[in-house]
Design an enzyme around this catalytic site. Structure first.
Site, mmCIF file in Angstrom:
data_model
loop_
_atom_site.group_PDB
_atom_site.id
_atom_site.type_symbol
_atom_site.label_atom_id
_atom_site.label_comp_id
_atom_site.label_asym_id
_atom_site.label_seq_id
_atom_site.Cartn_x
_atom_site.Cartn_y
_atom_site.Cartn_z
ATOM 1 N N ILE B 92 0.865 -0.786 0.247
ATOM 2 C CA ILE B 92 0.026 -0.440 -0.314
ATOM 3 C C ILE B 92 0.570 1.407 -0.079
ATOM 4 C CG2 ILE B 92 -2.135 -1.079 0.879
ATOM 5 C CD1 ILE B 92 -1.194 -0.158 3.630
ATOM 6 N N GLY B 93 2.363 0.961 0.096
ATOM 7 C CA GLY B 93 2.827 2.313 -0.322
ATOM 8 C C GLY B 93 4.264 2.189 0.317
ATOM 9 N N GLY B 95 8.644 3.905 0.327
ATOM 10 C CA GLY B 95 9.231 5.469 0.251
ATOM 11 C C GLY B 95 10.619 5.110 0.879
ATOM 12 N N GLY B 96 11.338 5.983 0.651
ATOM 13 C CA GLY B 96 13.076 5.491 1.012
ATOM 14 C C GLY B 96 12.984 4.777 2.667
ATOM 15 N N VAL B 100 4.948 -0.668 2.548
ATOM 16 C CA VAL B 100 4.103 -0.695 3.617
ATOM 17 C C VAL B 100 3.893 -1.658 2.752
ATOM 18 C CG1 VAL B 100 2.312 0.210 4.886
ATOM 19 C CG2 VAL B 100 4.484 1.486 4.423
ATOM 20 N N LYS B 116 5.210 -3.203 7.934
ATOM 21 C CA LYS B 116 6.726 -1.690 7.071
ATOM 22 C C LYS B 116 7.463 -3.144 7.812
ATOM 23 C CE LYS B 116 7.675 2.254 6.288
ATOM 24 N NZ LYS B 116 7.765 3.796 6.732
ATOM 25 N N ASP B 209 12.218 11.945 13.241
ATOM 26 C CA ASP B 209 11.331 11.919 11.975
ATOM 27 C C ASP B 209 10.351 12.186 11.968
ATOM 28 O OD1 ASP B 209 12.936 11.245 9.185
ATOM 29 O OD2 ASP B 209 11.914 9.122 9.080
#
Lengths: 188, 653
Positions: B92-93, B95-96, B100, B116, B209
């Site tokens: 569903i996702g 990123g760097g 996920v 994740k 973060d």
């Protein structure tokens, strides 16, 4: 507009062939950047071919003509270029180490774990070529992903196959390649 | 023409989709019939499918010496894979930091979660140990604005993964733009976010973060709900090696340094506290109001680490209002998204918001807000047109905000003032009758008293706030020490982890949780206790009661901290000779202690205190049972001198 962009648009319009017209340009360029990078960077530096392809894309095509078609044609050609560079690199290394006998490629030298990766890579490439003879599409899918650094589903889209098929083809090709390599190693 | 074996391919792929191993085997036998060779070849394929160290899954790199090396990286996505109790349904996702997945948990409860899977970085080896060390702190966090982290583990190839509460929504900046929130609405979304961060800070956790993609906002029944994700993830993922900075790691793993504080780019880099989060919040707020990142046009991706660090550490951030006024009109959607015009937006930001945001973004963290609460308070003051703390000693701005707040009465007052001054030129005193004066004086007195009381309670409240922030600061200093000792602690934890799984696991858990709690919570209690000692006799009880209230809000009903405060209150009441009230406090404390630490030394102390309070009321019989109970416990202690003396004192009375 760079030569590459021009040719890509010609390819998209059906006026040129990606392999004939695009490959030499991209090959030269990738090789130049790769050599430059490997020569300039510190000793511990390593170069990731897939990252290089993406970098070349950004430089040669850039965001201005970033369309799906352009991206696809570029990656198609760049993958082949990158594969050649990487395999040349590996072969050269082996020639230096083993006195130029290219036939010894298949012999996995267990006592020499340092070069195991090089051996594995060359065996994989051979196996992919073998697969290409039997099933061009699957071999292409594997190459786009492994040498071109494309996402599997993007690579599938480029080849005109659905995400589900891409997943299935990948699973089969992946297992097939492993079996092929192990069979090659078992032969005397 | 030769082709691959179509039949083999078909059986293999169908078999892959059969989850049960037995059914899968059945299927293969049924399909292959007497063709043993086909069956064996398919079985080989299935076995190889499970192999996860095939070069095809790795990233290859070349070195100048001509060597080829590979890094294990699962380039294929993990959809369909089961990690522990979690079946990954779909991605569903991405990123760097990693990908996920939406996942289904089957055991011990059935629910949908987000998993994740972190990219394989440089220092993921100790990940699980580090996560376990963080887990206790994470478990203490219970806030609707913070996504819960349920679990963690590592894939077969060593990629760490986190299991988190599943949240839906958009990153805060995207959400605000898509819903075209005006500045006021944006601030209220931001204030909700501050509350969540504050909560975590009070529990001793720094996010480290914070960035828009880690803050997910949704609309629910007309309200904006924000959720902070990845709390504790940054720390667990980035173990420290000496000399390694966040910058090197973040540049590799996370990407954008727009929200990274100067101290995070330090080569020392070990010394971070809540003000690191204050900085990131400031950078996010900057973006929320101006639609641009703080170092606009700075393409960090093309810069090397040294120059990124230089920018973060030295380049000053311009006023948000100046930024907006400089923006070319090519970005009209920035105003449209904020239901504003360029002129309005500049005016809206100039002054307070400029000052608040820049205060967060100070290079020297001593100049930033020292807590998120301070930042939030200033924003609230700004929203209610009060003078903000970021603009100090500026009487003009104070009058301006006063005027804004009470435009009507301000005008009226000014008019009356002018009128009175004019009037005073005439004889004015005779205009008032004597009894008017008396009436007014009495009213003034009542008012003054009321004000005094208000001021007093405000003073106590302020004191509490001060103590709280001090406490949090102390807590962080403690944590920083803890970070420095992390290596030693991790070694200790890994020793515990090496104990046989079935044996001693309760003991192991106890050890770890005890260690964390003692580091975090008891320090707070001690500090509160020592601070209260400096208070006056009566103020003491009032303050302790307030602390008790705060603690109850914070920790619920049963917590050792509350017991500690109750003990102190009881002691104060005894000094005041209010034995009834004292006994009430001691009784509650004893109840908590019996529940949490039935064998604690402190519990014996409380027991004795309760007996003391009961005896002073003449309730000897009840006191006696406690004394006897305490006596039995004391006899079991290795070093009971102090308690024995106390027992003796009380029994003697």
């Amino acid at each position: 507009m760079s030569d590459v962009t021009r040719i890509i648009e010609a390819v998209a319009a059906g006026q040129a062939s990606a392999t004939d017209d695009l490959l030499p340009l991209i090959y030269e360029d990738l090789k130049r950047i790769a050599n430059l990078k490997l020569a300039n960077e510190s000793v511990n530096h390593t170069l990731q071919p897939t990252a290089l392809v993406h970098e070349a894309y950004m430089r040669l095509v850039g965001s201005k003509s970033d369309t799906w078609e352009n991206r696809a044609h570029f990656f198609g050609a760049a993958t082949e270029a990158m594969r050649r560079i990487l395999i040349d690199h590996a072969r050269r290394k082996k020639r230096i180490k083993r006195g130029g006998d290219a036939k010894k490629v298949y012999l996995v030298d267990i006592s020499d774990p340092e070069h195991q990766d090089t051996d594995e890579l060359l065996m994989l490439d051979e196996a992919i070529s073998e697969l290409e003879l039997l099933d061009k599409q699957k071999a292409e899918l594997v190459k786009l992903r492994f040498f071109g650094g494309m996402k599997l589903h993007d690579a599938g889209k480029l080849l005109g196959i659905s995400s589900r098929s891409a997943d299935r083809y990948w699973a089969y090709a992946r297992a097939w390649l492993q079996r092929h390599i192990s069979e090659q190693n078992q032969e005397p | 023409m030769r082709t691959v074996d179509i039949r083999e391919q078909e059986i293999f792929l169908n078999a892959l989709e059969i989850q049960s191993a037995v059914k899968r085997l059945d299927y293969i036998y049924q399909q292959c019939g007497t063709n043993t060779r086909l069956r064996e070849r398919i079985e080989t394929l299935l076995k190889l499918h499970e192999n996860d160290s095939f070069i095809l899954d790795k990233k290859v790199s070349m070195s100048p010496e001509g060597d080829i090396s590979t890094v294990t990286e699962e380039v294929h996505d993990l959809t369909g894979v089961t990690l522990g109790n979690y079946h990954l349904v779909r991605q569903i996702g991405s990123g760097g930091m990693g990908d996920v997945y939406l996942a289904e948990q089957t055991e011990p409860i059935r629910r949908r979660v987000a998993v994740k899977v972190v990219k394989l970085g440089m220092d993921t080896k100790n990940f699980v140990a580090r996560f376990n060390a963080e887990r206790q702190a994470l478990a203490l966090m219970d806030h609707p604005g913070i996504t819960k982290v349920y679990d963690a583990g590592a894939t077969k190839t060593g990629r760490p993964y986190f299991v988190m509460e599943l949240v839906s929504g958009e990153p805060i900046t995207v959400f605000c733009d898509e819903n075209r929130l005006d500045i006021k609405q944006r601030l209220s979304v931001f204030l909700e976010l501050c509350k969540a961060i504050q909560h975590a800070h009070q529990k001793g956790l720094i996010h480290r973060d914070l960035k828009p993609s880690n803050i997910i906002v949704t609309k629910q029944d007309g309200d904006f709900i924000s959720k902070v994700i990845d709390f504790g993830v940054a720390k667990a993922t980035h173990g420290r090696k000496p000399g390694q900075t966040d910058l090197t790691k973040l540049a590799l793993m996370i990407g954008t340094p727009h929200y990274m504080s100067p101290e995070q780019t330090d080569t020392q880099g070990n010394d971070q506290d809540i003000r690191t989060d204050v900085y990131s919040l400031g950078a996010i707020l900057f973006e929320l109001v101006t639609g641009t990142t703080i170092f606009e046009n700075e393409d960090f991706g093309k810069k090397n680490l040294i120059s990124i660090r230089e920018i973060i550490q030295t380049r000053s951030v311009e006023n948000p209002s100046l930024r907006v006024s400089r923006l070319e009109d090519v970005k009209p959607q920035i105003y449209r998204d904020r239901k504003s015009s360029k002129k309005e937006l500049v005016a809206r930001l100039r002054g307070d918001l400029d000052a608040i945001i820049l205060k967060c973004l100070k290079k020297d963290r001593a100049e930033r807000y020292s807590t998120v609460a301070d930042l939030a308070n200033d924003l609230r003051r700004h929203l209610s047109n009060q003078t903000i703390a970021a603009v100090k000693h500026n009487w003009l701005s104070q009058i301006r905000s006063l005027a804004k707040r009470r435009t009507k009465s301000f005008v009226a007052t000014a008019a009356i003032a002018v009128f009175l001054i004019a009037l005073s030129a005439f004889s004015l005193v005779s205009a008032f009758k004597a009894n008017d004066f008396a009436e007014k004086a009495s009213a003034a007195e009542t008012l003054a008293n009321e004000r005094l009381r208000e001021a007093n309670s405000a003073r106590v409240k302020a004191e509490i706030e001060r103590l709280k922030s001090q406490t949090i600061e102390r807590q962080y200093n403690t944590q920083n020490r803890r970070f420095r000792n992390e290596g030693a602690c991790l070694r200790a934890i890994s020793r515990f982890n090496k104990l046989p799984q079935n044996q001693n696991s309760a003991r192991r858990r106890y050890y770890i949780s005890h260690w964390l709690r003692s580091e975090l919570d008891f320090r707070v209690a001690d500090l509160l206790a020592s601070s209260t000692n400096s208070f006056q006799q009566n103020g003491d009880i009032a303050l302790l009661e307030l602390i008790l209230d705060e603690q109850r809000k914070e920790f619920g009903t049963s917590d050792l901290l509350i017991a500690k405060t109750l003990d102190m209150l009881g002691k104060k009441e005894l000094e005041k000779r209010d034995a009834v009230q004292a006994a009430k406090y001691f009784r509650e404390s004893l109840f908590i202690r019996t529940e949490i630490e039935p064998n604690g030394v402190q519990r014996i102390q409380t027991m004795l205190s309760l007996a003391d309070a009961l005896m002073r009321q003449g309730l000897d019989a009840e006191a006696k049972t406690y004394l006897e109970n305490a006596k039995r416990k004391i006899e079991l202690l290795p070093n009971p001198t102090f308690l024995q003396k106390r027992l003796h004192d009380i029994s003697g009375n």
